[in-house]
Design an enzyme around this catalytic site. Structure first.
Site, mmCIF file in Angstrom:
data_model
loop_
_atom_site.group_PDB
_atom_site.id
_atom_site.type_symbol
_atom_site.label_atom_id
_atom_site.label_comp_id
_atom_site.label_asym_id
_atom_site.label_seq_id
_atom_site.Cartn_x
_atom_site.Cartn_y
_atom_site.Cartn_z
ATOM 1 N N TYR A 198 0.849 -1.197 0.000
ATOM 2 C CA TYR A 198 0.000 0.000 0.000
ATOM 3 C C TYR A 198 0.880 1.240 0.000
ATOM 4 O O TYR A 198 1.883 1.295 0.713
ATOM 5 C CB TYR A 198 -0.881 -0.002 1.263
ATOM 6 C CG TYR A 198 -1.681 1.273 1.426
ATOM 7 C CD1 TYR A 198 -2.970 1.364 0.918
ATOM 8 C CD2 TYR A 198 -1.135 2.394 2.053
ATOM 9 C CE1 TYR A 198 -3.700 2.549 1.036
ATOM 10 C CE2 TYR A 198 -1.856 3.576 2.176
ATOM 11 C CZ TYR A 198 -3.140 3.640 1.665
ATOM 12 O OH TYR A 198 -3.861 4.809 1.780
ATOM 13 N N GLU A 220 -3.367 7.641 -3.974
ATOM 14 C CA GLU A 220 -3.359 6.336 -3.289
ATOM 15 C C GLU A 220 -3.122 5.227 -4.304
ATOM 16 O O GLU A 220 -3.816 5.164 -5.325
ATOM 17 C CB GLU A 220 -4.689 6.114 -2.573
ATOM 18 C CG GLU A 220 -4.689 4.847 -1.719
ATOM 19 C CD GLU A 220 -6.026 4.654 -1.003
ATOM 20 O OE1 GLU A 220 -7.061 4.513 -1.690
ATOM 21 O OE2 GLU A 220 -6.040 4.646 0.245
#
Ligand code: ADP
Ligand code: MG
Length: 227
Positions: free
Chosen positions: A109, A197
């Site tokens: 992530y 993101e």
């Protein structure tokens, strides 16, 4: 302002983030040409809506032939996807993205965002890619790495290397991961973003690739973000 995955990836790629090759299709028949143009053996058909959680809701399908890609686009186009991020009414799919399948070894992530507490841009990374970061923050907060960026210097190579080592990247992956993270930060600044993101940021052999991407542009910056 929210951007679709394919728009976010296009912007990130301009700044040097590695992404799978792909094309948007508005009609199912177009998928055949896309599959023939991009190297296989696997392609992924993805609903473009302004919400995450598409995978679990049936909005992401892996296919192994042009015919299956056409079928998957037929199934997904016009579908109303309900995910934890859409609300109960869901969101109707009017565009589908067809991209190359990535042979994923690990899902990590990465995000770049404005941290209100420190009033600074912060880069967050975690080994728990593919999951909602809110869940990781609630259950295993120790698995989230954070680097707070001094606006006078911007993100520096050592910041990215610290994150790369913290994520367990090895050998050539360190260079690939560092390059991706610095490029994501550069895109964040150049686009007046409030969020970039990449979830998952995938490790594939020696490569590190953005397999999903989401960008929010700060509305206050829109006047100088015509594109
Ligand atoms: P969402 O976050 O909305 O569910 P993602 O783009 O993150 O959508 O896709 C969900 C999952 O599907 C990813 O975590 C990854 O495992 C897989 N996936 C998505 N795109 C690809 C791709 N191009 N190649 C291989 N796997 C993919
Ligand atoms: Mg995702």
């Amino acid at each position: 302002m929210n951007l679709h995955e394919y728009q976010s990836k296009e912007l990130l790629a301009k700044h040097g983030v590695r992404i799978p090759k792909g094309s948007v299709v508005l009609e199912a028949v177009e998928a055949e040409e896309v599959v023939h143009r991009l190297d296989g053996p696997v392609w992924v058909v993805k609903a473009q809506i302004h919400a995450g959680g598409r995978g679990k809701a049936g909005g992401v399908k892996v296919v192994k032939s042009a015919a299956d890609a056409v079928q998957a686009v037929t199934d997904i186009l016009g579908m109303t996807l309900v995910t934890p991020q859409t609300g109960a009414a869901g969101k109707e799919v009017s565009r589908v993205y067809v991209e190359q399948g990535v042979d994923i070894d690990r899902e990590l992530y990465l995000s770049v965002l404005v941290d209100r507490a420190s009033k600074r841009v912060t880069v967050m990374a975690s080994t728990e890619g593919g999951m909602d970061i809110e869940d990781v923050a609630a259950k295993t907060p120790e698995k989230i790495l954070r680097v707070i960026i001094d606006p006078a210097t911007g993100m520096l190579p050592f910041h990215a290397r610290a994150l790369a080592f913290g994520l367990g990247l090895k050998g050539a992956q360190v260079r690939a991961g560092t390059k991706l993270m610095l490029a994501a930060y550069a895109a964040f600044i150049a686009c007046d973003a409030s969020l970039v993101e990449i979830n998952p940021m995938a490790v594939s052999g020696e490569d590190v690739i953005a397999v999903d991407a989401k960008i929010n542009i700060d509305d206050n910056g829109l006047f100088r973000q015509q594109e």
